[in-house]
Structure formats: structure tokens, C-alpha cells
Design a protein around this motif. Structure first.
Motif, short mmCIF file in Angstrom:
data_model
loop_
_atom_site.label_atom_id
_atom_site.label_comp_id
_atom_site.label_asym_id
_atom_site.label_seq_id
_atom_site.Cartn_x
_atom_site.Cartn_y
_atom_site.Cartn_z
N LEU A 1 2.06 -10.54 46.26
CA LEU A 1 0.71 -11.05 46.47
C LEU A 1 0.55 -12.33 45.66
CD1 LEU A 1 -1.62 -7.91 46.21
CD2 LEU A 1 -0.75 -9.05 48.25
N GLN A 2 -0.14 -13.28 46.25
CA GLN A 2 -0.32 -14.56 45.57
C GLN A 2 -1.14 -14.40 44.29
OE1 GLN A 2 -2.43 -17.68 47.71
NE2 GLN A 2 -0.68 -19.02 47.30
N ARG A 3 -2.12 -13.55 44.30
CA ARG A 3 -2.99 -13.30 43.15
C ARG A 3 -3.27 -11.81 43.05
NH1 ARG A 3 -2.02 -18.06 42.19
NH2 ARG A 3 -3.44 -19.78 42.38
N VAL A 4 -3.81 -11.37 41.92
CA VAL A 4 -4.24 -9.98 41.79
C VAL A 4 -5.52 -9.79 42.58
CG1 VAL A 4 -3.15 -9.58 39.54
CG2 VAL A 4 -5.48 -10.47 39.63
N PRO A 5 -5.76 -8.56 43.09
CA PRO A 5 -6.97 -8.33 43.89
C PRO A 5 -8.26 -8.42 43.08
CG PRO A 5 -5.37 -6.55 44.16
CD PRO A 5 -4.87 -7.42 43.08
N SER A 6 -8.19 -8.11 41.78
CA SER A 6 -9.37 -8.15 40.92
C SER A 6 -8.92 -8.27 39.47
CB SER A 6 -10.20 -6.87 41.09
OG SER A 6 -9.47 -5.77 40.57
N VAL A 7 -9.88 -8.38 38.60
CA VAL A 7 -9.60 -8.40 37.16
C VAL A 7 -9.79 -6.96 36.67
CG1 VAL A 7 -10.39 -9.26 34.93
CG2 VAL A 7 -10.40 -10.76 36.93
N ALA A 8 -8.88 -6.49 35.84
CA ALA A 8 -9.00 -5.14 35.28
C ALA A 8 -9.16 -5.22 33.77
CB ALA A 8 -7.76 -4.32 35.64
N ARG A 9 -10.13 -4.51 33.27
CA ARG A 9 -10.36 -4.44 31.83
C ARG A 9 -10.19 -3.00 31.38
NH1 ARG A 9 -9.41 -9.26 31.37
NH2 ARG A 9 -11.00 -10.80 31.73
N LEU A 10 -9.52 -2.83 30.27
CA LEU A 10 -9.26 -1.51 29.72
C LEU A 10 -10.55 -0.86 29.24
CD1 LEU A 10 -7.11 0.58 28.83
CD2 LEU A 10 -7.05 -0.62 26.64
N VAL A 11 -10.78 0.38 29.67
CA VAL A 11 -11.91 1.16 29.18
C VAL A 11 -11.39 2.20 28.19
CG1 VAL A 11 -13.76 2.78 29.81
CG2 VAL A 11 -13.28 0.81 31.28
N GLU A 12 -10.41 3.00 28.64
CA GLU A 12 -9.78 4.00 27.77
C GLU A 12 -8.29 3.98 28.04
OE1 GLU A 12 -10.03 8.74 26.66
OE2 GLU A 12 -11.39 7.92 28.16
N TYR A 13 -7.52 3.66 27.01
CA TYR A 13 -6.07 3.49 27.14
C TYR A 13 -5.44 4.70 27.82
CZ TYR A 13 -1.23 2.46 26.07
OH TYR A 13 0.11 2.21 26.19
N GLY A 14 -4.66 4.43 28.85
CA GLY A 14 -3.94 5.48 29.57
C GLY A 14 -4.78 6.27 30.54
N LYS A 15 -6.08 5.96 30.63
CA LYS A 15 -6.95 6.77 31.49
C LYS A 15 -7.82 5.96 32.44
CE LYS A 15 -7.24 10.77 28.51
NZ LYS A 15 -8.11 11.77 27.92
N THR A 16 -8.50 4.92 31.91
CA THR A 16 -9.52 4.26 32.71
C THR A 16 -9.50 2.75 32.52
OG1 THR A 16 -10.93 6.18 32.27
CG2 THR A 16 -11.99 4.28 33.27
N VAL A 17 -9.64 2.05 33.64
CA VAL A 17 -9.87 0.60 33.61
C VAL A 17 -11.09 0.31 34.46
CG1 VAL A 17 -7.45 -0.06 33.27
CG2 VAL A 17 -8.37 0.12 35.58
N CYS A 18 -11.70 -0.81 34.24
CA CYS A 18 -12.85 -1.27 35.03
C CYS A 18 -12.39 -2.48 35.82
CB CYS A 18 -14.01 -1.62 34.10
SG CYS A 18 -15.44 -2.24 35.00
N ALA A 19 -12.44 -2.37 37.14
CA ALA A 19 -12.04 -3.48 38.01
C ALA A 19 -13.27 -4.27 38.42
CB ALA A 19 -11.30 -2.96 39.23
N THR A 20 -13.24 -5.59 38.20
CA THR A 20 -14.36 -6.46 38.56
C THR A 20 -13.83 -7.73 39.18
OG1 THR A 20 -14.36 -7.53 36.39
CG2 THR A 20 -15.79 -5.61 36.64
N GLY A 21 -14.71 -8.55 39.70
CA GLY A 21 -14.32 -9.85 40.23
C GLY A 21 -13.36 -9.77 41.39
N TYR A 22 -13.64 -8.88 42.33
CA TYR A 22 -12.76 -8.73 43.49
C TYR A 22 -12.70 -10.00 44.32
CZ TYR A 22 -12.18 -3.74 42.79
OH TYR A 22 -11.84 -2.52 42.28
N ARG A 23 -11.53 -10.31 44.81
CA ARG A 23 -11.34 -11.47 45.70
C ARG A 23 -11.88 -11.13 47.09
NH1 ARG A 23 -8.81 -15.01 42.90
NH2 ARG A 23 -7.35 -14.40 41.28
N ASP A 24 -12.17 -12.18 47.86
CA ASP A 24 -12.62 -11.99 49.24
C ASP A 24 -11.47 -11.61 50.16
OD1 ASP A 24 -15.21 -12.72 48.52
OD2 ASP A 24 -14.85 -14.84 48.97
N LYS A 25 -10.28 -12.13 49.83
CA LYS A 25 -9.10 -11.85 50.65
C LYS A 25 -7.86 -12.03 49.79
CE LYS A 25 -9.59 -16.48 52.36
NZ LYS A 25 -10.37 -17.17 53.33
#
Length: 146
Positions: free
Chosen positions: A28-52
Motif C-alpha cells: 500500500l502506498q500509505r497506511v489507511p489511518s493513523v494509530a495511537r497506542l491506548v493500552e500496550y498489547g491490547k488497544t489502539v485508536c485509529a483516526t485520520g482515515y484516508r478517503d482511498k
């Protein structure tokens, strides 16, 4: 299938052995979204999704199949790139990732310190990248740029 998300210049060479065995490599040319760590090994928060998204496969004839899978999986359009060189030669690099930059400059004091590791890293990395592009351009007389 082996996927590189986001692609990395030269990734196709790292997976050369599995490609020879018939695997499909896609990037993929770019990542689909930005991921920020919420809880190591368990949860991330995905934001800033691309249109395509933009993808390509090696062998190239599998690109539409890959785009269909990506489009379904990420629930967004995935468009075909004409050649894997569109990924390899994209001027975007993980060298400039914020975590990497923090590691290099966390002890920097303006007008007092210089990160010698950073300077040698950049000099050697840029020269390797330059030589790689020169080799690629010798083999291919043109490249489609989007």
C-alpha cells in the motif's frame, strides 16, 4: 500473500525467496489511518482515515484481486497503481517517523550538542538510497508518477 503496509523501498527484495516460490507480494502506498497506542498489547485508536488507498502487487496481474481484498477489508476504495516502482520510488520514508526523530533528537540542546549518529545515519542512508535509485533507473527508462 505478503503485504507491506505502508510499502518500504526495497521490500520486494526482502521477500524475493517467497516470490520465487509463488507468493503474491503487495504494498500500500500509505497506511489507511493513523494509530495511537491506548493500552500496550491490547488497544489502539485509529483516526485520520484516508478517503482511498493505492495498491499494487507482484506479480502485477494480481493487483486487482489485491485491491478488491483491501477495499473490502478496510471498507474504502482501493485503486490500482500501474507498477511496483510507484511504491518503491515514492518520496516518503519511515526515517522521518516521529518516534525515530524523537530517538535521534531527545538529548539535543540547541547550540550545544550535535547528534553524530544522526549525521552518519543520514549520510550513509542517503548514499545507499541514491545508489539504489541509480541502479533502478538504469534498468527502467521511465516511471509512471502519480
Amino acid at each position: 500473500m505478503v503485504g507491506i503496509i505502508p510499502r518500504n523501498g526495497g521490500g520486494e527484495f526482502a521477500f524475493g525467496k517467497v516470490l520465487k516460490k509463488g507468493a503474491i507480494l503487495f504494498g500500500l502506498q500509505r497506511v489507511p489511518s493513523v494509530a495511537r497506542l491506548v493500552e500496550y498489547g491490547k488497544t489502539v485508536c485509529a483516526t485520520g482515515y484516508r478517503d482511498k488507498l493505492y495498491a499494487v502487487a507482484i506479480p502485477k496481474n494480481h493487483t486487482q484481486e489485491i485491491c478488491n481484498v483491501i477495499s473490502t477489508g478496510f471498507n474504502m476504495p482501493c485503486l490500482r497503481l500501474p507498477d511496483y516502482l510507484n511504491l518503491t520510488l515514492t518520496p516518503s520514508t519511515s526515517i522521518l517517523h516521529t518516534t525515530r526523530l524523537y530517538t535521534l533528537f531527545k538529548n539535543y540542546i540547541p547550540n550545544k550538542t550535535v547528534n553524530k549518529k544522526f549525521h552518519s545515519f543520514m549520510r550513509s542512508g542517503i548514499m545507499r538510497l541514491r545508489n539504489y535509485f541509480l541502479d533502478v533507473m538504469k534498468k527502467f527508462k521511465s516511471c509512471v508518477v502519480l
